[in-house]
Design a protein around this motif. Sequence first.
Motif, PDB file in Angstrom:
ATOM      1  N   ILE A 145      -3.987   7.031   3.925  1.00  0.00           N
ATOM      2  CA  ILE A 145      -3.598   7.487   2.592  1.00  0.00           C
ATOM      3  C   ILE A 145      -3.241   6.259   1.758  1.00  0.00           C
ATOM      4  N   SER A 146      -3.807   6.179   0.572  1.00  0.00           N
ATOM      5  CA  SER A 146      -3.557   5.043  -0.312  1.00  0.00           C
ATOM      6  C   SER A 146      -2.835   5.514  -1.561  1.00  0.00           C
ATOM      7  N   VAL A 147      -1.901   4.693  -2.009  1.00  0.00           N
ATOM      8  CA  VAL A 147      -1.136   4.940  -3.233  1.00  0.00           C
ATOM      9  C   VAL A 147      -1.373   3.767  -4.165  1.00  0.00           C
ATOM     10  N   SER A 148      -2.084   4.008  -5.270  1.00  0.00           N
ATOM     11  CA  SER A 148      -2.420   2.955  -6.229  1.00  0.00           C
ATOM     12  C   SER A 148      -1.677   3.204  -7.534  1.00  0.00           C
ATOM     13  N   ILE A 149      -1.139   2.141  -8.097  1.00  0.00           N
ATOM     14  CA  ILE A 149      -0.396   2.216  -9.353  1.00  0.00           C
ATOM     15  C   ILE A 149      -1.027   1.249 -10.348  1.00  0.00           C
ATOM     16  N   ASP A 150      -1.311   1.751 -11.547  1.00  0.00           N
ATOM     17  CA  ASP A 150      -1.852   0.928 -12.635  1.00  0.00           C
ATOM     18  C   ASP A 150      -0.755   0.687 -13.667  1.00  0.00           C
ATOM     19  N   HIS A 151      -0.504  -0.594 -13.972  1.00  0.00           N
ATOM     20  CA  HIS A 151       0.510  -0.926 -14.974  1.00  0.00           C
ATOM     21  C   HIS A 151       0.272  -2.346 -15.472  1.00  0.00           C
ATOM     22  N   LYS A 152       0.784  -2.608 -16.660  1.00  0.00           N
ATOM     23  CA  LYS A 152       0.614  -3.937 -17.242  1.00  0.00           C
ATOM     24  C   LYS A 152       1.464  -4.990 -16.546  1.00  0.00           C
ATOM     25  N   ASP A 153       2.520  -4.553 -15.840  1.00  0.00           N
ATOM     26  CA  ASP A 153       3.376  -5.475 -15.096  1.00  0.00           C
ATOM     27  C   ASP A 153       3.006  -5.392 -13.613  1.00  0.00           C
ATOM     28  N   PRO A 154       2.396  -6.420 -13.036  1.00  0.00           N
ATOM     29  CA  PRO A 154       1.974  -6.331 -11.627  1.00  0.00           C
ATOM     30  C   PRO A 154       3.141  -6.164 -10.658  1.00  0.00           C
ATOM     31  N   LEU A 155       4.300  -6.761 -10.959  1.00  0.00           N
ATOM     32  CA  LEU A 155       5.451  -6.630 -10.078  1.00  0.00           C
ATOM     33  C   LEU A 155       5.968  -5.198 -10.063  1.00  0.00           C
ATOM     34  N   PHE A 156       6.066  -4.588 -11.235  1.00  0.00           N
ATOM     35  CA  PHE A 156       6.523  -3.203 -11.299  1.00  0.00           C
ATOM     36  C   PHE A 156       5.537  -2.270 -10.610  1.00  0.00           C
ATOM     37  N   ALA A 157       4.243  -2.524 -10.752  1.00  0.00           N
ATOM     38  CA  ALA A 157       3.237  -1.686 -10.087  1.00  0.00           C
ATOM     39  C   ALA A 157       3.410  -1.730  -8.576  1.00  0.00           C
ATOM     40  N   ALA A 158       3.670  -2.932  -8.030  1.00  0.00           N
ATOM     41  CA  ALA A 158       3.869  -3.055  -6.583  1.00  0.00           C
ATOM     42  C   ALA A 158       5.155  -2.350  -6.141  1.00  0.00           C
ATOM     43  N   GLN A 159       6.223  -2.507  -6.906  1.00  0.00           N
ATOM     44  CA  GLN A 159       7.490  -1.857  -6.558  1.00  0.00           C
ATOM     45  C   GLN A 159       7.357  -0.342  -6.588  1.00  0.00           C
ATOM     46  N   LEU A 160       6.659   0.183  -7.571  1.00  0.00           N
ATOM     47  CA  LEU A 160       6.507   1.632  -7.678  1.00  0.00           C
ATOM     48  C   LEU A 160       5.645   2.180  -6.549  1.00  0.00           C
ATOM     49  N   ALA A 161       4.584   1.465  -6.170  1.00  0.00           N
ATOM     50  CA  ALA A 161       3.734   1.910  -5.064  1.00  0.00           C
ATOM     51  C   ALA A 161       4.517   1.939  -3.752  1.00  0.00           C
ATOM     52  N   ASN A 162       5.314   0.911  -3.497  1.00  0.00           N
ATOM     53  CA  ASN A 162       6.136   0.894  -2.281  1.00  0.00           C
ATOM     54  C   ASN A 162       7.223   1.963  -2.333  1.00  0.00           C
ATOM     55  N   ALA A 163       7.735   2.254  -3.527  1.00  0.00           N
ATOM     56  CA  ALA A 163       8.757   3.295  -3.662  1.00  0.00           C
ATOM     57  C   ALA A 163       8.182   4.658  -3.327  1.00  0.00           C
ATOM     58  N   TYR A 164       6.929   4.901  -3.645  1.00  0.00           N
ATOM     59  CA  TYR A 164       6.278   6.159  -3.251  1.00  0.00           C
ATOM     60  C   TYR A 164       6.330   6.336  -1.735  1.00  0.00           C
ATOM     61  N   VAL A 165       6.017   5.271  -1.013  1.00  0.00           N
ATOM     62  CA  VAL A 165       6.030   5.340   0.451  1.00  0.00           C
ATOM     63  C   VAL A 165       7.449   5.573   0.965  1.00  0.00           C
ATOM     64  N   GLU A 166       8.416   4.896   0.387  1.00  0.00           N
ATOM     65  CA  GLU A 166       9.805   5.069   0.813  1.00  0.00           C
ATOM     66  C   GLU A 166      10.284   6.501   0.572  1.00  0.00           C
ATOM     67  N   GLU A 167       9.906   7.078  -0.552  1.00  0.00           N
ATOM     68  CA  GLU A 167      10.303   8.455  -0.833  1.00  0.00           C
ATOM     69  C   GLU A 167       9.638   9.422   0.133  1.00  0.00           C
ATOM     70  N   LEU A 168       8.400   9.146   0.533  1.00  0.00           N
ATOM     71  CA  LEU A 168       7.726  10.003   1.507  1.00  0.00           C
ATOM     72  C   LEU A 168       8.432   9.941   2.857  1.00  0.00           C
ATOM     73  N   VAL A 169       8.822   8.745   3.270  1.00  0.00           N
ATOM     74  CA  VAL A 169       9.544   8.595   4.543  1.00  0.00           C
ATOM     75  C   VAL A 169      10.869   9.359   4.488  1.00  0.00           C
ATOM     76  N   ARG A 170      11.578   9.227   3.379  1.00  0.00           N
ATOM     77  CA  ARG A 170      12.853   9.924   3.233  1.00  0.00           C
ATOM     78  C   ARG A 170      12.651  11.444   3.219  1.00  0.00           C
TER      79      ARG A 170
END
Length: 396
Positions: A145-170
């Motif tokens: 399963i892949s979670v892709s985030i599109d945003h003008k800020d590459p750092l925020f896009a990476a943080q949001l994609a990882n946050a999706y995974v963390e919320e799924l684990v929780r």
Amino acid sequence: MSENQNLPAAASAREDEIDLMDMLIVLVRQKKWVIGCTVVIGGAALVASLLMTQIFTSKATIMPPQQQSSGLSAMLGKLAGDVGGMAGLKNPNDLYVGMLESRTVADSLIRRFKLKEMFETQTMDDTRSVLNGMSNISSGKDGLISVSIDHKDPLFAAQLANAYVEELVRLTQTLAVTDASQRRLFFEKQLKQSKEQLALAEVALRKTQEKTGLLQPEGQIQSIIGNVAQLRATIAAKEVQLTAMRSFATEQNPEYQRTQQEIGGLKAQLAKLEQGQQTDGDFMVPTGKVPQTGLEYIRRLRDVKYHETMFELLAKQFEMAKIEEAKDTSTIQVLDRATPADRKSKPKRAVITLLGVVMGFFVGVLSAFAREGLGRSRQGDGAKRWAALRQAWRAD
């Protein structure tokens, strides 16, 4: 007869050839217009692509839990895999994709990153729509399963994609998704109820002890019986002593009076034990109430022992379920964490420019034929028609 049949076909071929030649003549005649339209629209597309905001894409890849079961469950799982397409059964990964796309996960991310203020939206629904628009969650044929985030800020896009995974684990830790987690949650609830019942039973036992004064029934009852026997023996001995004193002393004798008072005090203590007169802080149970209080104490004590046994058994089952859940492979495993992208993913300037050039060419060709047709219509009979149209317009 055959020659006559071939004449219409030859004439039709010549007409088609003439039409094709006419089209080529029109394009050559309007070549500057066609080239101009192509260059202008293609250049506009290039300029528009340069003005577009650069978008960076960060992707996190996870491996969902692999369900392991035996017996009937395994057989049903194999059957579902064999006839899944025919029966319309979905991929088990769709469950985790649905959890990632759920409103619970979206609201948690909105609160965590304060997306409502970032997107400057008025309602939560609008914020969820913007979040869903920039998120792409999919399940591949490889089972990942892949979670892709599109945003003008590459750092925020990476943080949001990882946050999706963390919320799924929780979320999987709070919801019973697998058989092991369901058993663990069941025993956890039962253990909590058993603990509450044990606490209530202990409170009831303590109240019974406070009311009856029994702490250790067997030892206390033996002590009570021994005290009663000792009191009676002491009273009998004092009475014999008092009878002996009557032979040589009068009732006004201090020793005689003291012995009488001692006998009265001992009889009062005996009556208190036999008739049930207790004072505060006195743990000596009346002998008349020993069967009743002993039975009540035993019942309370039995309840406590029962709930203690149930609590111990459920605690063992709960620990075994936790171990089984930990041994199970039903945990979200992160294969690739999202990292800030080095290159933009959008806009694709080459594609946009190429599409603009193609569109400009077609617009130029169509408009060239329109210009040619309009020019011809203004000559000969067409000129007369245009003059009549202008005259009719002025008359109105």
